[in-house]
Design a protein around this motif. Structure first.
Motif, short mmCIF file in Angstrom:
data_model
loop_
_atom_site.label_atom_id
_atom_site.label_comp_id
_atom_site.label_asym_id
_atom_site.label_seq_id
_atom_site.Cartn_x
_atom_site.Cartn_y
_atom_site.Cartn_z
N ALA A 1 -3.88 -53.89 -10.63
CA ALA A 1 -3.70 -53.23 -11.93
C ALA A 1 -2.76 -54.05 -12.81
N SER A 2 -1.72 -54.62 -12.22
CA SER A 2 -0.78 -55.45 -12.98
C SER A 2 -1.49 -56.67 -13.56
N MET A 3 -2.37 -57.26 -12.77
CA MET A 3 -3.12 -58.42 -13.24
C MET A 3 -4.04 -58.04 -14.40
N ILE A 4 -4.68 -56.89 -14.30
CA ILE A 4 -5.55 -56.42 -15.38
C ILE A 4 -4.77 -56.27 -16.68
N LYS A 5 -3.56 -55.72 -16.58
CA LYS A 5 -2.74 -55.52 -17.78
C LYS A 5 -2.37 -56.85 -18.43
N LEU A 6 -2.09 -57.85 -17.63
CA LEU A 6 -1.75 -59.16 -18.18
C LEU A 6 -2.93 -59.77 -18.93
N VAL A 7 -4.11 -59.66 -18.35
CA VAL A 7 -5.31 -60.19 -19.01
C VAL A 7 -5.60 -59.41 -20.28
N GLU A 8 -5.43 -58.09 -20.20
CA GLU A 8 -5.69 -57.22 -21.35
C GLU A 8 -4.79 -57.55 -22.53
N LYS A 9 -3.54 -57.92 -22.25
CA LYS A 9 -2.60 -58.27 -23.32
C LYS A 9 -2.88 -59.63 -23.94
N GLY A 10 -3.73 -60.41 -23.30
CA GLY A 10 -4.07 -61.72 -23.84
C GLY A 10 -2.96 -62.75 -23.74
N LEU A 11 -2.04 -62.53 -22.82
CA LEU A 11 -0.91 -63.46 -22.67
C LEU A 11 -1.38 -64.76 -22.01
N PRO A 12 -0.85 -65.91 -22.46
CA PRO A 12 -1.16 -67.17 -21.76
C PRO A 12 -0.57 -67.14 -20.35
N LEU A 13 -1.36 -67.47 -19.36
CA LEU A 13 -0.93 -67.43 -17.97
C LEU A 13 -1.07 -68.82 -17.36
N PRO A 14 -0.05 -69.28 -16.64
CA PRO A 14 -0.09 -70.64 -16.06
C PRO A 14 -0.88 -70.71 -14.76
N LEU A 15 -2.06 -70.10 -14.76
CA LEU A 15 -2.82 -69.95 -13.52
C LEU A 15 -4.23 -70.51 -13.65
N GLY A 16 -4.37 -71.55 -14.44
CA GLY A 16 -5.70 -72.11 -14.69
C GLY A 16 -6.12 -73.22 -13.75
N ALA A 17 -5.30 -73.53 -12.74
CA ALA A 17 -5.65 -74.62 -11.82
C ALA A 17 -5.29 -74.26 -10.38
N ILE A 18 -5.60 -73.02 -9.99
CA ILE A 18 -5.30 -72.56 -8.64
C ILE A 18 -6.58 -72.63 -7.81
N HIS A 19 -6.51 -73.28 -6.66
CA HIS A 19 -7.71 -73.52 -5.85
C HIS A 19 -7.61 -72.85 -4.48
N ASN A 20 -6.88 -71.75 -4.42
CA ASN A 20 -6.83 -70.99 -3.17
C ASN A 20 -8.14 -70.21 -2.99
#
Length: 320
Positions: A182-201
């Motif tokens: 749910a916390s992740m959904i809220k971050l995406v919903e707010k449109g905040l830039p997230l430093p998670l664009g190169a995670i390969h787990n």
């Protein structure tokens, strides 16, 4: 064939969805929860206080064919108990085994236990998933208590003849999900830039529809007796892929910045957020090949469909 089912934890995230599906299929359900309320789809509702070994389940078990035990003391990020392991054992071990023993004495044929992937461990190397026959390596009190309950249940099955089925889900998501998802959904919903664009787990998740479908399969399948099964969507996602999938399901742009994972891990640990680093950057995969082969089960919904269902609960029902 319809059955009489005792469903514990019927107002929880999994319990609510399971109650709705069981009722839709025509099963007679006795539901328990902490709240005194009538639940749609249940033939009878029973209020139960905190789960422990002292509860008398005699009336709830009258005429029951199958118990599905979804109630538990759940893992908490901010634990308040002075002795967490003792509290987890009181609910998840003593409470579970007391219910199971009373169920066996009442003539219940099968006991389906919703356990947790935390029984297997907290992390895997990418491409090396947990397997159902691996030696369990729980780390935290919650995982330890779930393993002890599993061991006790399988011993009880051998002693009494009541069949036990154990299902270990990873993170479960769907409409109304809480916690980290749910916390992740809220971050995406707010449109905040997230430093998670190169995670390969790689992480295994399970949508609520896929989990419920497997649990229903476990009600009747003869090969499920006294077995432990893993469940997932059958498609492991990186944190980056998951965030992109959530954004697409929401119809919003994903603002992901490709910061190297090593740099992120150093920064998060420097802030004392080791657990957060593990959730965002680490891998946790499960191999569901045993579930597929023994039960003939395939996840009915793709991860994309399950993510879409989070934001449009009517979507899945018209695509199945």
């Amino acid at each position: 064939m319809s059955k009489r089912i005792l469903l514990t934890g019927a107002t929880g995230f999994v319990g609510k969805a399971l109650l709705a599906e069981l009722a839709r299929q025509g099963h007679a359900i006795v539901a328990t929860s902490r709240q005194a309320q009538q639940l749609a789809g249940a033939e009878r509702c029973i209020q139960m206080d905190d789960l422990d070994g002292d509860i008398d389940w005699q009336q709830a078990l009258l005429g029951i064919d199958v118990v599905i035990h979804a109630a538990a003391r759940v893992h908490e990020l901010h634990e308040q108990a002075a002795d967490p392991l003792a509290e987890f054992r009181r609910a998840n071990v003593d409470g579970t085994l007391s219910l199971a023993r009373q169920a066996a004495e009442a003539g219940v044929c099968r006991f389906v236990f919703i356990s947790s992937i935390k029984v297997s461990g907290e992390q895997t190397c990418p491409g090396t998933p947990f397997r159902a026959d691996d030696v369990p390596r729980p780390i935290d009190p919650y995982g330890i208590s779930k393993l002890e309950a599993e061991v006790g249940l399988l011993a009880l099955a051998a002693e009494t003849g009541m069949e036990v089925v154990v299902v270990r889900p990873p993170l479960v998501y769907g409409p109304g999900v809480k916690g980290n998802f749910a916390s992740m959904i809220k971050l995406v919903e707010k449109g905040l830039p997230l430093p998670l664009g190169a995670i390969h787990n790689k992480r295994s998740l399970v949508g609520i529809g896929n989990l419920i479908d497997l649990l229903v399969r476990c009600l009747n399948h003869p090969a499920a007796a006294n077995q432990v099964f893993f469940v997932s969507d059958g498609q492991d996602l990186s944190t980056t892929e998951l965030l992109l999938g959530v954004a697409e399901a929401m119809g919003k742009p994903a603002r992901l910045i490709p910061v190297p994972a090593g740099m992120l891990q150093f920064g998060v640990k420097l802030l004392g957020k080791k657990a957060m680093a593990q959730r965002l950057l680490g891998s946790l995969q499960v191999d569901i090949s045993k579930t597929r082969e023994v039960l003939g089960w395939t996840p009915p919904y793709t991860a994309k469909e399950e993510l879409r269902h989070c934001f449009d609960p009517s979507y899945r029902s018209i695509t199945r």
